[in-house]
Design a protein around this motif. Structure first.
Motif, short mmCIF file in Angstrom:
data_model
loop_
_atom_site.label_atom_id
_atom_site.label_comp_id
_atom_site.label_asym_id
_atom_site.label_seq_id
_atom_site.Cartn_x
_atom_site.Cartn_y
_atom_site.Cartn_z
N LEU A 277 71.95 42.35 39.49
CA LEU A 277 72.53 43.11 40.59
C LEU A 277 71.51 43.39 41.70
CD1 LEU A 277 74.94 45.51 38.68
CD2 LEU A 277 75.36 43.25 39.62
N PRO A 278 70.30 43.87 41.42
CA PRO A 278 69.30 43.99 42.49
C PRO A 278 68.95 42.63 43.11
CG PRO A 278 68.67 45.33 40.62
CD PRO A 278 69.82 44.48 40.17
N PHE A 279 68.96 41.59 42.29
CA PHE A 279 68.68 40.25 42.81
C PHE A 279 69.71 39.86 43.86
CE2 PHE A 279 69.63 35.70 42.71
CZ PHE A 279 68.39 35.16 43.01
N LEU A 280 71.00 40.05 43.56
CA LEU A 280 72.05 39.69 44.51
C LEU A 280 71.94 40.50 45.79
CD1 LEU A 280 75.14 39.37 42.12
CD2 LEU A 280 73.84 37.52 43.16
N GLN A 281 71.60 41.76 45.68
CA GLN A 281 71.42 42.58 46.88
C GLN A 281 70.27 42.07 47.73
OE1 GLN A 281 71.15 46.30 44.67
NE2 GLN A 281 73.09 47.00 45.55
N SER A 282 69.20 41.59 47.09
CA SER A 282 68.06 41.05 47.82
C SER A 282 68.42 39.75 48.52
CB SER A 282 66.88 40.82 46.87
OG SER A 282 66.40 42.04 46.35
N VAL A 283 69.23 38.92 47.87
CA VAL A 283 69.65 37.67 48.50
C VAL A 283 70.40 37.95 49.79
CG1 VAL A 283 71.15 35.65 48.26
CG2 VAL A 283 69.70 36.34 46.36
N VAL A 284 71.31 38.90 49.75
CA VAL A 284 72.06 39.26 50.96
C VAL A 284 71.11 39.80 52.03
CG1 VAL A 284 73.81 40.80 51.90
CG2 VAL A 284 74.17 39.71 49.68
N GLN A 285 70.14 40.59 51.62
CA GLN A 285 69.23 41.24 52.57
C GLN A 285 68.31 40.24 53.26
OE1 GLN A 285 66.80 44.23 50.71
NE2 GLN A 285 65.55 44.58 52.54
N PHE A 286 67.81 39.23 52.50
CA PHE A 286 66.78 38.34 53.02
C PHE A 286 67.30 36.98 53.46
CE2 PHE A 286 64.12 41.01 50.09
CZ PHE A 286 63.38 41.64 51.08
N ARG A 287 68.60 36.75 53.39
CA ARG A 287 69.13 35.40 53.55
C ARG A 287 68.96 34.84 54.96
NH1 ARG A 287 74.38 32.73 50.86
NH2 ARG A 287 74.34 30.78 51.98
N ASN A 288 69.12 35.64 55.98
CA ASN A 288 69.16 35.14 57.35
C ASN A 288 67.76 34.85 57.89
OD1 ASN A 288 71.98 35.25 57.55
ND2 ASN A 288 71.91 37.45 57.99
N PHE A 289 67.53 33.59 58.26
CA PHE A 289 66.28 33.12 58.83
C PHE A 289 66.62 32.24 60.03
CE2 PHE A 289 64.45 34.67 55.03
CZ PHE A 289 63.06 34.60 55.12
N PRO A 290 65.65 31.93 60.88
CA PRO A 290 65.90 30.97 61.96
C PRO A 290 66.38 29.64 61.41
CG PRO A 290 63.83 32.12 62.32
CD PRO A 290 64.30 32.51 60.95
N GLU A 291 67.30 29.01 62.13
CA GLU A 291 67.92 27.78 61.66
C GLU A 291 66.90 26.70 61.35
OE1 GLU A 291 71.42 24.58 62.94
OE2 GLU A 291 70.63 26.01 64.40
N GLU A 292 65.86 26.56 62.19
CA GLU A 292 64.89 25.49 61.96
C GLU A 292 64.12 25.71 60.66
OE1 GLU A 292 63.01 28.45 64.92
OE2 GLU A 292 64.97 27.50 64.56
N VAL A 293 63.89 26.95 60.28
CA VAL A 293 63.22 27.26 59.02
C VAL A 293 64.11 26.88 57.85
CG1 VAL A 293 62.28 29.12 57.59
CG2 VAL A 293 61.84 29.10 60.05
N ILE A 294 65.38 27.21 57.95
CA ILE A 294 66.34 26.89 56.89
C ILE A 294 66.46 25.38 56.70
CG2 ILE A 294 68.78 27.00 56.25
CD1 ILE A 294 68.89 29.74 57.65
N LEU A 295 66.61 24.64 57.79
CA LEU A 295 66.80 23.19 57.69
C LEU A 295 65.55 22.50 57.18
CD1 LEU A 295 68.84 22.50 60.96
CD2 LEU A 295 69.69 22.82 58.62
N GLN A 296 64.37 22.96 57.58
CA GLN A 296 63.15 22.35 57.08
C GLN A 296 62.99 22.58 55.58
OE1 GLN A 296 59.53 23.49 59.12
NE2 GLN A 296 58.22 22.56 57.57
N ALA A 297 63.33 23.79 55.13
CA ALA A 297 63.24 24.09 53.70
C ALA A 297 64.23 23.25 52.90
CB ALA A 297 63.49 25.57 53.46
N ILE A 298 65.41 23.01 53.44
CA ILE A 298 66.41 22.15 52.78
C ILE A 298 65.86 20.74 52.63
CG2 ILE A 298 68.64 21.01 53.14
CD1 ILE A 298 69.59 23.71 54.36
N ASP A 299 65.29 20.19 53.69
CA ASP A 299 64.73 18.84 53.63
C ASP A 299 63.61 18.76 52.59
OD1 ASP A 299 66.46 18.09 55.63
OD2 ASP A 299 64.95 18.03 57.22
N GLU A 300 62.74 19.76 52.57
CA GLU A 300 61.61 19.75 51.64
C GLU A 300 62.08 19.88 50.19
OE1 GLU A 300 59.18 22.92 53.06
OE2 GLU A 300 58.34 21.74 54.73
N ALA A 301 63.11 20.68 49.96
CA ALA A 301 63.63 20.85 48.60
C ALA A 301 64.30 19.56 48.12
CB ALA A 301 64.61 22.01 48.55
N ASP A 302 65.05 18.90 48.99
CA ASP A 302 65.65 17.61 48.64
C ASP A 302 64.57 16.60 48.29
OD1 ASP A 302 68.15 15.66 48.90
OD2 ASP A 302 66.48 14.74 49.99
#
Length: 393
Positions: free
Chosen positions: A79-104
């Motif tokens: 439950l605290p984990f899910l609350q943290s995900v909601v709290q920290f989820r929003n980042f600049p789009e370029e950061v999100i897309l770069q992390a997706i590419d690197e994870a793939d």
């Protein structure tokens, strides 16, 4: 053609073959035959030490959360984990897309050939359309058990579904419920109507003790969790049974169903799901379970019930890496009675079946193109706990 041999071959579809040879089309990677080494001239063979294993299938991931690596504390409970995900989820789009590419790219290096990926947004669509990894995208829906929000929720996430990667490179997609504790009766109905028989669907299942407590008694941490999001559970009536019953009574038994995490699942839960749907797959994410709740499922329950287990990594929000081999090592470290042959099958053929990709992936059988991973073994024949994946095909 290539002739690749090693100390032992784990076909996944058949028992392990010592000194086996994989005969592979050099251009397409198609398996032409699996034979014994003595049938071939030694000079024609590529010889390796260790085990040959089909390409791994990551049956549960959240690729779109890759930018949150290291942002959420370990050991807090779900439950605290899910609350943290909601709290920290929003980042600049370029950061999100770069992390997706690197994870793939990380998953490719780790010998992963297919992924069952949870999506709440369409951020991953471009990467999935280009990646050599095959993706089954589960567009996940939740309305916090509020029937009046079901219609709006479905329309919101159906737009994500339309924008997600579909059939590129053999990809697939479906709409799915998030978890029993976040999906109302009405939203379950709408999801079930959308997915035809034979599709794969996914749901988070029995990840924490509070989940079962909510459905059995109507008490526990979920009431305060909902209050923190300004939602009431005053209308909710417990069913007097574990949460899995609420889910399977509202899902389509004609779909391949991936139940994910299953940390609290007991033999009676497994039996109930098997009675409901023979195409039930139990996806375990051991490193994520340790990251979030400091506990693992009891794998003996699944072995004793003949359950079809697959392996996932969950996201980099709840894991240190995206490696199926590292998930296998964790199971061996904590519950070493699970046979290595079973673990490799969980990581390959079972995952491919769960995603409906078994015609081409998951096992060394003529006509398939599963990829080939080399894994080092210890002198006693068990997995070398320091081994890394070496992709051969």
């Amino acid at each position: 053609m290539r002739k690749i041999t090693a100390d032992i071959v784990y076909p996944s579809s058949h028992p392990p073959l010592r000194n086996g040879v994989l005969i592979i089309d050099d251009q397409s990677g198609e398996i032409l035959a699996v034979e014994k080494r003595e049938a071939h001239d030694a000079s024609s063979l590529e010889k390796y030490e260790g085990a040959l294993v089909p390409g791994f299938v990551n049956a549960h991931c959240h690729l779109e959360l890759s930018h949150m690596k290291g942002k959420v504390a370990t050991g807090t409970g779900l439950l605290p984990f899910l609350q943290s995900v909601v709290q920290f989820r929003n980042f600049p789009e370029e950061v999100i897309l770069q992390a997706i590419d690197e994870a793939d790219a990380e998953m490719q290096r780790e010998g992963i050939v297919a992924v069952g990926d949870i999506s709440n947004k369409a951020d991953t669509a471009a990467r999935k359309a280009q990646s050599p990894i095959r993706y089954y995208t589960f567009v996940e829906m939740f309305d916090f058990l509020q029937d009046e929000l079901a219609e709006k929720t479905f329309q919101q996430y159906h737009e994500v579904f339309e924008n997600q990667s579909g059939t590129e490179h053999g990809n697939a997609k479906s709409v799915v419920p998030h978890a029993p504790y976040t999906v109302s009766h009405r939203l379950f109905e709408m999801i079930q109507t959308h997915n035809p028989a034979g599709m794969s669907v996914s749901i988070h299942n029995q990840e924490t003790a509070a989940e079962n407590e909510l459905f059995e008694q109507g008490t526990g941490g979920f009431r305060d969790f909902y209050k923190s999001f300004n939602f009431s559970l005053d209308h909710f009536s417990p069913i007097g049974k574990p949460s899995i019953h609420y889910a399977i009574e509202r899902m389509n038994p004609d779909c391949r169903t991936l139940l994910v995490h299953n940390t609290m699942s007991e033999p009676s839960d497994i039996q109930a799901a098997h009675h409901w749907n023979q195409n039930t797959f139990w996806v375990t994410c051991p490193n994520a379970n340790l990251y979030i709740e400091n506990r693992l499922p009891n794998y003996r329950h699944f072995l004793d019930e003949g359950a079809c287990v697959a392996i996932g990594t969950d996201s980099l929000t709840s894991n240190w890496q995206l490696s199926i081999l590292d998930e296998i090592k964790t199971i061996i470290r904590y519950q070493s009675y699970v046979p290595l042959e079973d673990l490799f099958r969980w990581a390959t053929l079972n995952g491919a079946k769960a995603l409906g990709f078994e015609e081409t992936l998951g096992s060394f059988e003529p006509g398939k193109r599963p990829g080939v991973n080399l894994v080092r073994l210890a002198p006693d024949g068990n997995l070398d706990m320091m081994a890394k994946v070496e992709k051969l095909v």
